[in-house]
Design an enzyme around this catalytic site. Structure first.
Site, short mmCIF file in Angstrom:
data_model
loop_
_atom_site.label_atom_id
_atom_site.label_comp_id
_atom_site.label_asym_id
_atom_site.label_seq_id
_atom_site.Cartn_x
_atom_site.Cartn_y
_atom_site.Cartn_z
N HIS A 146 12.20 -11.35 2.29
CA HIS A 146 12.45 -11.15 0.86
C HIS A 146 13.80 -11.82 0.61
O HIS A 146 14.85 -11.25 0.92
CB HIS A 146 12.50 -9.65 0.56
N ASN A 166 6.61 -1.07 4.27
CA ASN A 166 7.50 -0.09 3.63
C ASN A 166 6.76 1.16 3.18
O ASN A 166 6.89 1.60 2.04
CB ASN A 166 8.25 -0.73 2.46
N ASP A 198 1.68 -9.77 -4.79
CA ASP A 198 2.91 -8.96 -4.79
C ASP A 198 2.65 -7.59 -5.42
O ASP A 198 3.49 -7.03 -6.11
CB ASP A 198 4.03 -9.69 -5.53
N PHE A 223 11.22 -0.98 -9.54
CA PHE A 223 10.79 -2.39 -9.58
C PHE A 223 9.31 -2.48 -9.22
O PHE A 223 8.78 -1.64 -8.50
CB PHE A 223 11.57 -3.20 -8.54
N GLY A 224 8.65 -3.53 -9.71
CA GLY A 224 7.31 -3.84 -9.19
C GLY A 224 6.21 -3.77 -10.22
O GLY A 224 6.32 -3.10 -11.25
N LEU A 239 0.90 -1.15 0.00
CA LEU A 239 0.00 0.00 0.00
C LEU A 239 0.93 1.19 0.00
O LEU A 239 1.97 1.16 0.62
CB LEU A 239 -0.84 0.00 1.27
N ARG A 240 0.58 2.23 -0.69
CA ARG A 240 1.50 3.38 -0.68
C ARG A 240 1.05 4.44 0.32
O ARG A 240 1.60 5.53 0.34
CB ARG A 240 1.61 3.95 -2.08
#
Lengths: 314, 434
Positions: free
Chosen positions: B189, B104, B315, B333-334, B73-74
């Protein structure tokens, strides 16, 4: 002359002592408690003997306790602390030992930050050596004074359930107590976060718990260990508040123990870290001050038997 | 979109899928308010009594809502990429009724207040339930343990440094041992950071031809091998996130055979794509860990089939255009994944690798079990968190139609089969496909 109740030259640790030896030391200590409480406390048993306190680590209560014990028995007591000695000038432990040996001391009391220091010293000197705490190894007089405190309160040691709580990994007090209590037939439990337990501790005849309420359930004695500040801040445990929340002793956690369970602590306490401040001062439950009193008697008994042995050996 | 459903609702004519009991049969389910009160093949055989709202499932699959155990979640911190609201909408459109979010964010979820903030904010929008992980180490720095015990009491389900590996072996050992004090799980991770440093895709011929720096698959194996030894000496509980290599699967397989408390998940890109998806520098295929070789992809499929890989998670990693419209090496990334989790996983069913029940198990029951959530099953008394889907319906992935604020899907324009028709949370239909 009495029998050799403690047939060893040194007191380096509890490990290896038998129940008769421990019982004899406790019995003798008991008699010194009465002496200390009487008005005439000065004895002459150790007149002309020299006891040297060799303290490589700061310690107020243990050093004072040994000093008082020696003086009550009539010995000459000399304190050497690390800053004042030639250790600060680079002299090694063995050099210091040889120097002191040449002075014909009768008993050397040593406290050192390294495990095995007392043993090393004992191999190099002619006098008796008492280990007053070596690294994370042993602190035999502490275990004896703890046992004396318990025995006087509960009447016996066998069959009691004792929970030793906190930083077992770094504790010489815990190791000596585990040995002594096991030999004397008590059930020993350890309660700590896994990060504060040393490897294969379960092989030392203890039952391990990670939760205070479970570990304290129905126990007779709660023995708290000091958590040192350098273990804090995320290395072994995340924070003081988290430690106190889960492993600090307070009335709530103590309620799992027997209603007459006693609280012990080797000192010096971190109030609000491993023990609630009010609880530490609760005269109904806490025997922390009594432990200090027993400490003098136990150290008198140890000095007594070791010098007695030496006299008989001659 | 949210339709209030007070009282009783009957879902009739459904193919019931409940991996917890192995139920796969035609039947009906009855909810009352927020909970399931009855379910089974014989339910309403004589018709639904009057006064109960009826939803005719028309033969579609009715399963416990998906539990997505790896979502970024941002919010707080990067609301331009995703918010709790937009992620919640994307989740329910994808049939996800519970998501577990990585710590994060900015600020990092490493204190009790932030854990409570995320849980409270998510409850307000009434969409997919949000459960936080908390940081294993303070500020995700990999140095000092976070307040794992207190964070768990505040609601953190497990502990992880998110997209960063816990690199220092002694710190990892202590994290495992300390968490095990409370029976808590560490999620890793699994990528040795010193080997991944500077790399942007799988190491090998493709990276060499494109002139991009590679990340060796050994980066995963090295970290996993190390961690298995630490799990062994600490007795800790360990979960490896997004396993992507053949060697990684094999290491977990052996650890399980040894009886270690080890589980793992993977994400759809790692069984549905390989490094070829990078093509001509497609940054939407830049993932962490990187898409691996075809042999790795096949091994991941095998791992899912034989149960070595317990769980499939999205993910979900939203990135805005500015983070992706860059030279490949500079791009973030992502990939987003909430809205493609079910249809891509359904490829395993359509290709004959998994039964429908197993698909739902990997997506719902297994993660709920691992994280101690009372979700993932069709059972009287359980929360009415459900997904109704058509397993065969074909459609084409179109990120522009995503509810997620970010559109960075590695599955852009992919033809898929399997469509979410309705998502129900606490008895309320929060998504209905039109």
């Amino acid at each position: 002359m009495t029998d050799m109740i403690y047939p060893h030259r040194h007191l380096l640790g509890i490990e290896g002592l038998g129940p008769q030896e421990i019982t004899a030391l406790l019995d003798l200590s008991d008699s010194y408690v009465e002496t200390n409480r009487s008005s005439d406390r000065k004895l002459n048993l150790l007149r002309g003997k020299t006891v040297i306190n060799l303290f490589y680590e700061n310690s107020t209560r243990t050093r004072t306790s040994f000093e008082l014990a020696g003086k009550r028995l009539g010995a000459d007591v000399i304190n050497m602390s690390v800053q004042a000695s030639s250790v600060a000038k680079g002299e090694t432990l063995i050099d210091t030992a040889m120097t002191l040996n040449a002075m014909h001391a009768d008993v050397l009391v040593i406290r050192h930050a390294d495990s095995g220091a007392a043993q090393l010293l004992s191999q190099k000197v002619n006098c008796s050596v008492i280990n007053a705490g070596d690294g994370q190894h042993e602190h035999p007089t502490q275990a004896l004074l703890d046992a004396l405190t318990i025995r006087r309160r509960k009447g016996h040691l066998d069959g009691l359930t004792v929970a030793i709580c906190g930083d077992v990994r770094h504790s010489r007090v815990a190791r000596s107590n585990i040995h002594l209590l096991n030999v004397m037939g008590a059930n020993v439990r350890l309660v700590a976060p896994r990060t504060l337990l040393p490897g294969q501790i379960d092989r030392m005849g203890v039952e391990v718990f990670y939760n205070m309420r479970q570990g304290l359930k129905d126990c007779d004695i709660v023995m708290m260990l000091r958590v040192q500040n350098e273990r804090m801040a995320g290395n072994f445990i995340p924070s003081i508040r988290e430690y106190f929340h889960f492993f600090g002793l307070d009335y709530e956690k103590l309620s799992a123990a027997k209603p007459d369970a006693l609280i012990m602590h080797p000192g010096p306490m971190n109030r609000g870290v491993e023990i609630d401040s009010d609880l530490a001062d609760d005269v109904e439950r806490s025997v922390i001050r009594e432990q200090v009193e027993m400490g003098v008697a136990v150290r008198m008994a140890c000095l007594d038997v070791l010098t007695r042995n030496k006299a008989e050996a001659k | 979109m949210s339709i209030n459903t007070p009282g009783r609702v009957a879902y009739t004519n459904a193919r019931l899928l409940d991996p917890a009991t192995g139920l796969d049969a035609r039947g009906a389910l009855l909810t009352d308010g927020e909970i399931i009160i009855d379910v089974g093949p014989g339910l309403f055989a004589g018709g639904v009594p009057a006064g109960i709202q009826t939803i005719d499932c028309d033969g579609a699959c009715l399963a416990p809502g998906l539990v997505d155990m790896r979502v970024q979640l941002r919010e707080p911190g990067e609301e331009h990429k995703e918010t709790l609201l937009s992620a919640g909408q994307a989740a329910v459109a994808g049939g996800v009724t519970a998501m577990v979010c990585l710590p994060n964010t900015d600020p990092v979820i490493d204190d009790v207040a932030t854990v409570e903030f995320v849980a409270r904010r998510a409850r307000k929008n009434g969409l997919a339930k949000v459960y936080p992980y908390a940081a294993a180490t303070k500020k995700l720095e990999g140095k000092e343990l976070a307040e794992i015990g207190m964070l768990a009491e505040a609601g953190a389900l497990a502990f992880t440094d998110g997209t960063k590996a816990i690199a220092n072996a002694q710190v990892m050992r202590r994290a495992l041992a300390y968490a095990a004090t409370f029976g808590l799980l560490i999620v890793q991770h699994a990528e040795e950071p010193s080997m991944a440093s500077g790399g942007v895709m799988n190491e090998g011929e493709m990276a060499t031809r494109l002139g991009l720096s590679g990340i060796s698959p050994a980066a995963e194996a090295i970290m996993l091998e190390r961690d298995m030894r630490l799990v062994e000496i600490t007795g800790g509980r360990y979960h490896a996130a997004h396993i992507a290599t053949a060697e990684g699967v094999e290491i977990i397989r052996k650890a399980k055979a040894k009886g270690l408390h080890v589980t793992c998940d993977t994400a759809p890109p790692y069984f549905a794509l390989n490094e070829l998806a990078v093509g001509q520098y497609r940054t939407f295929a830049k993932l962490s860990p990187p898409l691996r070789s075809e042999d790795d992809r096949r091994a991941v499929v095998e791992g899912i089939k034989d149960g070595t890989i317990d769980i499939i998670a999205s993910d979900h990693a939203p990135q805005d255009q500015d983070s992706k419209r860059l030279p490949f090496a500079q791009a973030a990334f992502g990939g987003v994944g909430l809205e493609t989790l079910l249809p891509i996983t359904m490829e395993l069913y359509h290709n004959g690798h998994l039964s429908l029940l197993k698909v739902i198990e990997r997506l719902s029951w297994a993660p709920a079990q691992l994280l101690g959530l009372s979700a993932g099953r069709l059972k009287a008394g359980a929360a009415a968190d459900l997904v109704l889907f058509d397993p065969d319906k074909p459609w084409k992935v179109n990120p522009q139609a995503f509810h997620s604020k970010s559109k960075n899907s590695p599955f852009d324009a992919r033809p898929v089969q399997g469509k979410v028709l309705r998502t129900v949370i606490d008895g309320r239909s929060v998504y209905v496909h039109d």
